[in-house]
Design an enzyme around this catalytic site. Structure first.
Site, PDB file in Angstrom:
ATOM      1  N   ASN A  86      43.577  31.195  47.882  1.00 47.14           N
ATOM      2  CA  ASN A  86      42.530  31.726  48.568  1.00 47.14           C
ATOM      3  C   ASN A  86      41.128  31.850  47.729  1.00 47.14           C
ATOM      4  O   ASN A  86      40.297  31.477  47.927  1.00 47.14           O
ATOM      5  CB  ASN A  86      42.769  33.171  49.368  1.00 47.14           C
ATOM      6  N   LYS A 120      46.958  45.023  35.288  1.00 46.98           N
ATOM      7  CA  LYS A 120      47.770  45.536  36.533  1.00 46.98           C
ATOM      8  C   LYS A 120      48.961  44.800  36.691  1.00 46.98           C
ATOM      9  O   LYS A 120      50.091  45.530  37.033  1.00 46.98           O
ATOM     10  CB  LYS A 120      46.829  44.800  37.673  1.00 46.98           C
TER      11      LYS A 120
END
Lengths: 333, 333, 333, 333
Positions: free
Chosen positions: A105, A206
């Site tokens: 995306n 992360k």
């Protein structure tokens, strides 16, 4: 201040944390600015929607886009301007935040036929808050740089609740001299904004945290389950672990065994929290990064497989601490 | 008060802990007693020797035995009475502490041809501080009970330094009404004495903690290594993990990456601390307990294998945080 | 006919196989053609060089390119025409074979600034014999199709020796009606050409085989090592396994224990054969494919990690059966 | 002659094997003997019952015992003499075969209060066909030897069907000069009797085979599943693997994917065959042996965990090839 959860998609719960930390890394100042130019926002999902609304709340006109018309409609109703494509957003705003579900995306929104890069202005600041492969972040950064603009990766920790409350944590990668400009916007949506280093290091931070989280969560579930089968009381065992070298966030703040703590998903049939399918996704990113850098991650790799099996066994939407339930089931001949 | 290390064999180092815990479980009172009857002590190794000396310091006459004559000699010189066999110790003392390296040694000392049970007195209190398979503890307890005596398992946390300083932690399993009698002796040698439940639960608590410790240590090493290869600064990454959900004792108190913390084995070429071979032993006990109770421990099992491989690759005597070094080595064509 | 090795990079050894198979899938007919138009060949490395020479031997004029000038020079000396870029090859040949070390190389050669697609003729047949991510094969196929040409993936089994001898096996994915055209060329270089299905399935077949191979090789090494430590003679144990349900190619054809078989890498200090670093690469591709399709592959994943650790421990260039040596080393205190 | 399955508890199915082996190790001669003295048999379960009956069929008077009265009753009806304890059997027979479900049962039958050793005659031959920890076999051997008798371990391969048909395989450990005496009895019940070495090596051979079997079965399931998800036809993929280096017994003789082969459990909803819970038991023995000998078995260890999880997820009584079904289930959000 609360420990950073590094979890996306929490269904609005706010878990209390037992220990305090001085989050001195990125002090947040809420500054009022005389005039605010429009900010682009692409991706109005569960996370993006409340994030963009917080920008509006802070006085920024938002120019938005989402691939789903309903998401746009709902957003338009709340007063924002909605465009027909990422390119159109890029034509009207020189600061854009993207919040998308996966690497493909992100690639499409930036480099697609009607992507941001088709009409991006020189000097624009493009901040991607999606959680994606850091190698993709680097590629996007190169493509953006070629157009004379700036790219930063800034994935978030904290779920929908934190997105609504403006309490997200952002881990930011990119050129250091642009960090202040990014922080100006990100502090409208988060309470911690941490500079991690060059492009991709936000993602890296992360991914590494969530890999360690998955490992210690499964480890906690295994240790608690083994102890219980060996005759220990779960609360007492948790107490012993938490005053010992086995202590971890999963044991002392988010214990996976029902009855040990209050206000955590294990106390609520593993509803809410951070879904197993999202954890599996992040472990997949860790796996791909490890494979690409030839880094051995034996436990991270096995944790990925375990969460993958759990997804296939009906745990996809349960909180990832449900691994305790997955492991505890007994042979029933 | 410091977090309990659950480590044996630490070479006298005392690591500082960043967070305090209220160790309310077993308050330690140092009581003076008018008259003290002799206490038996079997197993005068690195740990047993200073433990027995602390009993003497607290005014208990010690009647000792060790299979190695030199160990006995050294101990005799310090004023204790040394016997020729465990049976002879049992003949003279009705409270005995055993501190032995492995399950077979414990079985021999209790049930062997000249073992404790040959001459144990009715009503004697036998406390085993060895780290062994909890199933063996239960078997020993049964055999002891048949002779009209009492058995408790009380494995320790803390290494040689803690043994010398009398700062060990004891996790105690056995009949609850005998706990006070055991605590009277154990507080001479340790600062924490925790009652865990029926016989074997002391071992269980220790094994479960060390299994979780091994898992989170390897996980920390993997996450730190992956982050570094993805471009993150190790100190910054540790900071982020420690304010996030990846936080664990291995990341915030005993970080395995050189340069991140001071005063830990990783700052000293992984010398001192808790040896890899000892961790492999404890993981083997966890594995056996899990197999016997049909408990799935996938990460615990893989952690065991990794420490086993490390032992074979020259890391046996290095601290168990050296798994970072083991994983970080790069392919060199 | 020999069992297909599915190994690249074997240093010219030809191992004998104990069992025969009727390889009826793709009968090879060596056809003489009246006139042969030029064939392009890109990638003249250890494998590509002898493959292209076999095309020449069969009467095909070859138009070649390699990114390394020395590789081109050597090839030019043997009579072929060498171009300056993949695009130039595509301008002169409407059938092209590519043999490249990794996914990024393949992407560059096809879609780069001077890549094949810049000048490819409509109707051209492009066959990629590299071992790469099947998802990348599919993307390349789409890009090629847009230009009106045809793409097939056709990774090989068999090492340098098989490449020289024209005994490779090709696993081919792509449109079925183009398979005969591909086979015409591939049979000049290989003795087995297997049609696997749509684009990407050639890669898939190879990746799945090599993942299973790695798993059963490590499994064989573990079982042999455990048996030896439990007192079994290695030759006898291999005999028992091979007449039992533990039998596999790694136990009966390529046994990893020195002294059990002749003519295999374990009999030659693990030299020759299929390098550990190549196996690690293929397992990385399997891992990425599994992650992308959300397929749990717990043992495949752990096998990947083990070969990755071996690479870091000095085994990169040894045959992959050296995992026995890696596991057998004993703790040496 | 068929490949040896090394499986216990197969529900009477006889799978056909594709490849023949010259099982020259232990040629079976069916000899008629003038006079036959009684043979003891302890453990009349699913396996022991038909085994003992085959001894009777070969003309041996059998003196039997089982802890379950019903098992004794059924056996008595078929003409054998039934005793009240293992000791009573030992009093009347100087050759005894034991067939028991687990290590503790074996220990009890040999060394218990009314165990064999209470009344064993000097010179007796005691053969244990149970599958147990080889370390326990060694301990039993020592205890037996002290009584002036001989102990051999002789675990079997082949399930109930093979037990009935007298087609079991025995792997025998013990003093070599006693092997012929053991073989005389074992050939009444099995078609292969293999001498493996000193006491315990029979168990070792069986455990090692079954560990490798479990690993390659899971590996086959993973590779087939991954291939299918990547678009390959399962039958074609099996064909390719079986002519390649991924070939193994699990892929070519007992393929776990429904539709690939006939006459195997995967063609029959994983009914019959070798139960997952039995495989988990054998892997537990392998794990304990590996732990005790400090042998790294990373894949064997993970295979154990996977079968353990399967047992808890409802697969306990399905054939162990059902791991394919366990892995193939898809995430269903």
């Amino acid at each position: 201040m609360a420990a950073v959860l590094m979890l996306r998609g929490c269904a609005g719960l706010l878990y209390k944390h037992r220990k305090g930390y001085a989050a001195s890394i990125a002090p947040v100042c809420s500054r009022a600015m005389a005039s605010k130019t429009p900010v682009g926002f692409i991706g109005l999902g569960n996370m993006g929607n409340p994030m963009a609304k917080n920008l509006i709340k802070h006085g920024y006109p938002v120019i938005a886009y989402d691939v789903f018309p309903e998401a746009c409609k709902e957003f338009q109703d709340s007063g924002a301007q909605v465009m027909d494509s990422p390119a159109d957003v890029a034509e009207r705003a020189d600061r854009i935040i993207t919040m998308l579900p996966s690497s493909p995306n992100a690639v499409e929104v930036y480099t697609g036929a009607s992507g941001i890069l088709k009409k991006v202005k020189k000097g624009s600041l493009l901040i991607d808050s999606s959680t994606i492969d850091p190698a993709i972040s680097k590629e996007l950064a190169k493509a953006v740089e070629k157009m004379g603009a700036v790219f930063m990766d800034a994935p978030v920790s904290g779920g929908v609740g934190a997105a609504r409350g403006g309490n997200l944590t952002f881990m930011v990668g990119g050129v250091e001299q642009e960090f202040d400009a990014a922080k100006e916007l990100l502090t409208c949506m988060g309470s911690n904004v941490i500079y991690c280093g060059e492009v991709g290091t936000g993602q890296a931070a992360k991914i590494c945290n969530n890999m360690l989280l998955a490992i210690s969560m499964i480890g906690t579930a295994e240790a608690m389950n083994l102890g219980i089968r060996l005759g220990l009381d779960p609360k007492l065992l948790a107490k012993i672990l938490n005053m010992s070298s086995g202590r971890c966030w999963s044991s002392d703040t988010y214990n996976p065994v029902p009855g040990v703590m209050e206000g955590v998903p294990s106390a609520n049939n593993y509803q809410g929290g951070f879904g197993t399918t999202l954890m599996a996704k992040d472990l997949g990113l860790a796996q791909i990064s490890a494979t690409n850098t030839k880094t051995p991650v034996p436990l991270g790799s096995l944790a990925h497989q375990i969460y993958r099996m759990m997804c296939a066994k009906g745990y996809a939407l349960k909180d990832f601490s449900a691994v305790f339930q997955f492991l505890r089931e007994e042979e029933n001949l």
